[in-house]
Design a protein around this motif. Structure first.
Motif, PDB file in Angstrom:
ATOM      1  N   PRO A 118     -24.041   6.008 -16.299  1.00 12.69           N
ATOM      2  CA  PRO A 118     -23.131   6.633 -17.267  1.00 12.69           C
ATOM      3  C   PRO A 118     -21.684   6.228 -17.019  1.00 12.69           C
ATOM      4  N   GLY A 119     -20.987   5.916 -18.104  1.00  9.11           N
ATOM      5  CA  GLY A 119     -19.581   5.525 -18.012  1.00  9.11           C
ATOM      6  C   GLY A 119     -19.348   4.051 -17.789  1.00  9.11           C
ATOM      7  N   ALA A 120     -20.402   3.300 -17.463  1.00  9.71           N
ATOM      8  CA  ALA A 120     -20.236   1.878 -17.157  1.00  9.71           C
ATOM      9  C   ALA A 120     -19.954   1.072 -18.424  1.00  9.71           C
ATOM     10  N   PRO A 121     -19.142   0.029 -18.326  1.00 16.71           N
ATOM     11  CA  PRO A 121     -18.884  -0.838 -19.486  1.00 16.71           C
ATOM     12  C   PRO A 121     -20.105  -1.685 -19.821  1.00 16.71           C
ATOM     13  N   LEU A 122     -20.242  -2.022 -21.090  1.00 21.91           N
ATOM     14  CA  LEU A 122     -21.333  -2.860 -21.570  1.00 21.91           C
ATOM     15  C   LEU A 122     -20.700  -4.113 -22.181  1.00 21.91           C
ATOM     16  N   ARG A 123     -20.664  -5.165 -21.421  1.00 23.59           N
ATOM     17  CA  ARG A 123     -19.964  -6.383 -21.840  1.00 23.59           C
ATOM     18  C   ARG A 123     -20.902  -7.304 -22.616  1.00 23.59           C
ATOM     19  N   HIS A 168     -10.369  -2.207 -28.568  1.00 20.89           N
ATOM     20  CA  HIS A 168      -9.794  -2.988 -27.477  1.00 20.89           C
ATOM     21  C   HIS A 168     -10.391  -2.660 -26.101  1.00 20.89           C
ATOM     22  N   ARG A 169     -11.331  -1.732 -26.038  1.00 17.15           N
ATOM     23  CA  ARG A 169     -11.916  -1.390 -24.739  1.00 17.15           C
ATOM     24  C   ARG A 169     -13.420  -1.681 -24.691  1.00 17.15           C
ATOM     25  N   GLY A 170     -13.997  -2.003 -25.829  1.00 25.66           N
ATOM     26  CA  GLY A 170     -15.411  -2.346 -25.868  1.00 25.66           C
ATOM     27  C   GLY A 170     -16.313  -1.131 -25.760  1.00 25.66           C
TER      28      GLY A 170
END
Length: 227
Positions: A28-33, A66-68
């Motif tokens: 949870p909370g992790a970015p998904l690039r 801008h944050r994905g």
């Protein structure tokens, strides 16, 4: 994370990303690039972008300009919103199932509780217990016999799954203490066709999960009377 198959790539990407999230990686909370996911899944960035949009509709992913995209976090506000909706749906599902399902179908719920109890007795891990837990609720919604209600449940099921995993991670002993009794009580009310009592219990069952998780997120242990 398994590679996506070459059919319906956006939906396949969503399925694989969802599966990975619900297994705890990314957390949870992790970015998904997009670039990283496209490489790992062996699909285009466009397919990943569409897949992430599908997961955002499920409430499992959030996107910011801008944050994905990132995996949703179980904040008290998010938990309260998801479980409030779920409580209303669960109440309706229980009432409809008690008044519409056949005796044989309602008896299936008792069988699902027995499977949950057996898994608990043999020391099943948290993912297996949660799979059986959610399976009980999936069947309850099916027995309610309302397509739109089932769709509404599916619309919140993924964040519920993620939040329940967080609840178990933060308070696994408490979850193990209450999970069988809460489901058995609901199944018994449904089998006796006590529709109003079943509806109240179903809503209270969801409120119990919500309150326990919110207390854990605030650094407090779950109340001993959460039932």
């Amino acid at each position: 994370m398994r590679r996506a198959r070459r059919r319906g790539l956006a939906h396949e990407a969503a399925d694989r990303i969802r599966e990975s999230i619900l297994q705890g990686s990314p957390p949870p909370g992790a970015p998904l690039r997009e670039v990283d996911l496209a490489t790992r899944l062996d699909v285009s960035r466009g397919s990943v972008r569409e897949g992430l949009a599908l997961l955002e509709q499920e409430g499992l992913v959030v996107s910011q300009w801008h944050r994905g995209a990132r995996v949703i976090e179980p904040t008290p506000t998010e938990v309260d919103e998801v479980y409030t909706v779920r409580g209303a749906l669960e109440r309706l599902a229980a009432h409809r199932a008690a008044t519409r399902a056949t005796d044989a179908h309602l008896a299936e719920l008792a069988g699902l509780v027995h499977a949950l109890e057996h898994a608990l007795a043999r020391g099943a891990d948290a993912p297996e217990l949660l799979r059986l837990d959610l399976g009980f609720h999936d069947r309850l919604y099916e027995l309610a016999d309302n397509t739109r209600l089932q769709r509404a449940w599916q619309a919140v099921r993924s964040p519920v799954h993620l939040f329940q995993l967080t609840r178990i991670r933060l308070g696994h002993p408490h979850y193990r203490e209450v999970v069988v009794d809460e489901h058995r009580a609901l199944a018994d009310l449904l089998i006796r066709r006590e529709a109003e009592a079943a509806a109240r219990h179903a809503e209270a069952h969801v409120a119990s999960a919500r309150d326990a998780l919110m207390r854990m997120l605030r650094g407090r242990p779950p109340a001993t009377d959460d039932q």
